[in-house]
Scaffold this active site. Structure first.
Site, PDB file in Angstrom:
ATOM      1  N   ASP A  69      83.842  34.059  18.552  1.00 48.95           N
ATOM      2  CA  ASP A  69      83.849  35.469  18.149  1.00 48.95           C
ATOM      3  C   ASP A  69      84.739  35.585  16.903  1.00 48.95           C
ATOM      4  O   ASP A  69      85.169  34.551  16.344  1.00 48.95           O
ATOM      5  CB  ASP A  69      84.296  36.386  19.314  1.00 48.95           C
ATOM      6  CG  ASP A  69      85.786  36.301  19.616  1.00 48.95           C
ATOM      7  OD1 ASP A  69      86.485  35.423  19.045  1.00 48.95           O
ATOM      8  OD2 ASP A  69      86.263  37.109  20.429  1.00 48.95           O
ATOM      9  N   HIS A  70      85.020  36.810  16.471  1.00 48.68           N
ATOM     10  CA  HIS A  70      85.849  37.003  15.274  1.00 48.68           C
ATOM     11  C   HIS A  70      87.253  36.416  15.464  1.00 48.68           C
ATOM     12  O   HIS A  70      87.847  35.913  14.524  1.00 48.68           O
ATOM     13  CB  HIS A  70      85.947  38.501  14.937  1.00 48.68           C
ATOM     14  CG  HIS A  70      86.443  39.318  16.087  1.00 48.68           C
ATOM     15  ND1 HIS A  70      85.659  39.547  17.213  1.00 48.68           N
ATOM     16  CD2 HIS A  70      87.632  39.930  16.320  1.00 48.68           C
ATOM     17  CE1 HIS A  70      86.347  40.288  18.069  1.00 48.68           C
ATOM     18  NE2 HIS A  70      87.547  40.519  17.562  1.00 48.68           N
TER      19      HIS A  70
ATOM     20  N   CYS B 200      87.534  31.710  21.027  1.00 45.10           N
ATOM     21  CA  CYS B 200      87.826  33.131  20.817  1.00 45.10           C
ATOM     22  C   CYS B 200      89.334  33.252  20.581  1.00 45.10           C
ATOM     23  O   CYS B 200      89.971  32.248  20.237  1.00 45.10           O
ATOM     24  CB  CYS B 200      87.308  34.004  21.965  1.00 45.10           C
ATOM     25  SG  CYS B 200      88.077  33.763  23.576  1.00 45.10           S
ATOM     26  N   GLY B 201      89.884  34.424  20.731  1.00 44.91           N
ATOM     27  CA  GLY B 201      91.319  34.567  20.470  1.00 44.91           C
ATOM     28  C   GLY B 201      92.149  33.723  21.423  1.00 44.91           C
ATOM     29  O   GLY B 201      93.079  33.022  21.011  1.00 44.91           O
ATOM     30  N   THR B 202      91.790  33.783  22.694  1.00 44.34           N
ATOM     31  CA  THR B 202      92.533  33.041  23.725  1.00 44.34           C
ATOM     32  C   THR B 202      91.754  31.864  24.308  1.00 44.34           C
ATOM     33  O   THR B 202      92.348  31.007  24.965  1.00 44.34           O
ATOM     34  CB  THR B 202      92.856  33.970  24.908  1.00 44.34           C
ATOM     35  OG1 THR B 202      91.607  34.458  25.438  1.00 44.34           O
ATOM     36  CG2 THR B 202      93.728  35.138  24.480  1.00 44.34           C
TER      37      THR B 202
ATOM     38  N   ILE C 193      89.766  32.407  26.664  1.00 40.31           N
ATOM     39  CA  ILE C 193      89.577  32.816  28.062  1.00 40.31           C
ATOM     40  C   ILE C 193      88.259  33.577  28.254  1.00 40.31           C
ATOM     41  O   ILE C 193      87.407  33.189  29.057  1.00 40.31           O
ATOM     42  CB  ILE C 193      90.771  33.662  28.555  1.00 40.31           C
ATOM     43  CG1 ILE C 193      92.055  32.809  28.558  1.00 40.31           C
ATOM     44  CG2 ILE C 193      90.504  34.188  29.965  1.00 40.31           C
ATOM     45  CD1 ILE C 193      93.337  33.603  28.833  1.00 40.31           C
ATOM     46  N   GLY C 194      88.095  34.680  27.519  1.00 41.49           N
ATOM     47  CA  GLY C 194      86.914  35.520  27.730  1.00 41.49           C
ATOM     48  C   GLY C 194      85.618  34.770  27.496  1.00 41.49           C
ATOM     49  O   GLY C 194      84.659  34.866  28.285  1.00 41.49           O
TER      50      GLY C 194
ATOM     51  N   HIS D 245      87.165  14.104  34.970  1.00 40.98           N
ATOM     52  CA  HIS D 245      87.123  14.600  36.353  1.00 40.98           C
ATOM     53  C   HIS D 245      86.070  15.681  36.581  1.00 40.98           C
ATOM     54  O   HIS D 245      85.477  15.740  37.647  1.00 40.98           O
ATOM     55  CB  HIS D 245      88.490  15.193  36.748  1.00 40.98           C
ATOM     56  CG  HIS D 245      89.575  14.171  36.849  1.00 40.98           C
ATOM     57  ND1 HIS D 245      90.698  14.351  37.627  1.00 40.98           N
ATOM     58  CD2 HIS D 245      89.722  12.948  36.280  1.00 40.98           C
ATOM     59  CE1 HIS D 245      91.482  13.295  37.526  1.00 40.98           C
ATOM     60  NE2 HIS D 245      90.917  12.427  36.699  1.00 40.98           N
TER      61      HIS D 245
ATOM     62  N   ARG E 276      84.199   9.634  42.985  1.00 40.60           N
ATOM     63  CA  ARG E 276      84.602  10.793  43.807  1.00 40.60           C
ATOM     64  C   ARG E 276      84.502  12.098  43.017  1.00 40.60           C
ATOM     65  O   ARG E 276      84.271  13.162  43.597  1.00 40.60           O
ATOM     66  CB  ARG E 276      86.012  10.601  44.362  1.00 40.60           C
ATOM     67  CG  ARG E 276      87.121  10.592  43.314  1.00 40.60           C
ATOM     68  CD  ARG E 276      88.466  10.242  43.925  1.00 40.60           C
ATOM     69  NE  ARG E 276      89.568  10.383  42.981  1.00 40.60           N
ATOM     70  CZ  ARG E 276      89.862   9.489  42.021  1.00 40.60           C
ATOM     71  NH1 ARG E 276      89.125   8.398  41.864  1.00 40.60           N
ATOM     72  NH2 ARG E 276      90.883   9.691  41.215  1.00 40.60           N
ATOM     73  N   HIS E 277      84.643  11.979  41.701  1.00 42.70           N
ATOM     74  CA  HIS E 277      84.554  13.189  40.868  1.00 42.70           C
ATOM     75  C   HIS E 277      83.121  13.717  40.824  1.00 42.70           C
ATOM     76  O   HIS E 277      82.904  14.924  40.758  1.00 42.70           O
ATOM     77  CB  HIS E 277      85.065  12.897  39.456  1.00 42.70           C
ATOM     78  CG  HIS E 277      86.479  12.391  39.439  1.00 42.70           C
ATOM     79  ND1 HIS E 277      87.532  13.156  39.890  1.00 42.70           N
ATOM     80  CD2 HIS E 277      86.999  11.195  39.070  1.00 42.70           C
ATOM     81  CE1 HIS E 277      88.648  12.451  39.780  1.00 42.70           C
ATOM     82  NE2 HIS E 277      88.360  11.253  39.295  1.00 42.70           N
TER      83      HIS E 277
HETATM   84  C1  RB5 Z   1      89.136  39.736  20.727  1.00 41.98           C
HETATM   85  O1  RB5 Z   1      90.074  40.630  20.279  1.00 41.98           O
HETATM   86  C2  RB5 Z   1      89.690  38.942  21.912  1.00 41.98           C
HETATM   87  O2  RB5 Z   1      89.767  39.768  23.030  1.00 41.98           O
HETATM   88  C3  RB5 Z   1      88.820  37.725  22.192  1.00 41.98           C
HETATM   89  O3  RB5 Z   1      88.777  36.919  21.069  1.00 41.98           O
HETATM   90  C4  RB5 Z   1      89.277  36.836  23.321  1.00 41.98           C
HETATM   91  O4  RB5 Z   1      90.604  36.494  23.200  1.00 41.98           O
HETATM   92  C5  RB5 Z   1      88.903  37.282  24.677  1.00 41.98           C
HETATM   93  O5  RB5 Z   1      89.166  36.616  25.693  1.00 41.98           O
END
Ligand code: RB5
Length: 152
Positions: free
Chosen positions: A11-12, A68-70, A72-73, A101, A135-136
């Site tokens: 993403d951005h 992405c930024g983190t 995570i999403g 694994h 096992r994995h």
């Molecule tokens: C975008 O601002 C941010 O929420 C996205 O890049 C990401 O970190 C989401 O998990």
């Protein structure tokens, strides 16, 4: 030409790091396709996650890299598709383990979390490490059973 076909997207919030990783993939002669985004204009990470995850799920690409930024999403979204094992890795130990694994088929990273040097190392390790099996494999098969609802 390296044998792995790689789908990459961000993403951005991950755009700049994606461009950096693309340079590395080019240098190492990986066969890759950029699924966007193509600027720092705001987009929704699930849209990019879906494109890359589908490309890996249907076998058009061997592995995916999502940023992405983190991290995570975009990873949460990718993991909604059956057969996708997206792993968030911000260190080389986890990157190696996610392949050995978990047979991770998508790597996720956060541009706002780590710098480009570490990200390059992580991608290198992740692309070059194979699945250990044994096992994995049994454990990954149990994840597949959960997806299929055949784990009862
Ligand atoms: C975008 O601002 C941010 O929420 C996205 O890049 C990401 O970190 C989401 O998990």
């Amino acid at each position: 030409m390296n044998r792995l076909k790689i789908a990459i997207g961000s993403d951005h919030g991950g755009f700049k790091l994606k461009e950096e990783i693309k340079k590395m993939l080019q240098e190492k002669e990986y066969d890759f396709k950029d699924f966007g985004t193509f600027s720092e204009e705001s987009v929704d990470y699930p849209d990019i996650a879906l494109e890359v995850a589908r490309a890996v799920q249907d076998g058009s690409y061997d592995r995916g890299i999502l940023i992405c930024g983190t991290g995570i999403g975009i990873g949460i979204a990718a993991n909604k598709l059956a057969g996708i094992r997206a792993a968030l890795c911000h260190d080389t130990f986890s990157a190696r383990a996610s392949r050995e694994h978990n047979n991770a088929n998508i790597l996720t990273m956060g541009e706002r979390v780590i710098g480009p040097g570490l990200a390059r190392d992580i991608v290198n390790v992740w692309l070059e490490t194979g699945f250990a099996g044994g096992r994995h494999a049994r454990r990954v098969e149990k994840i597949n059973d959960i997806e299929k609802g055949t784990n009862q």
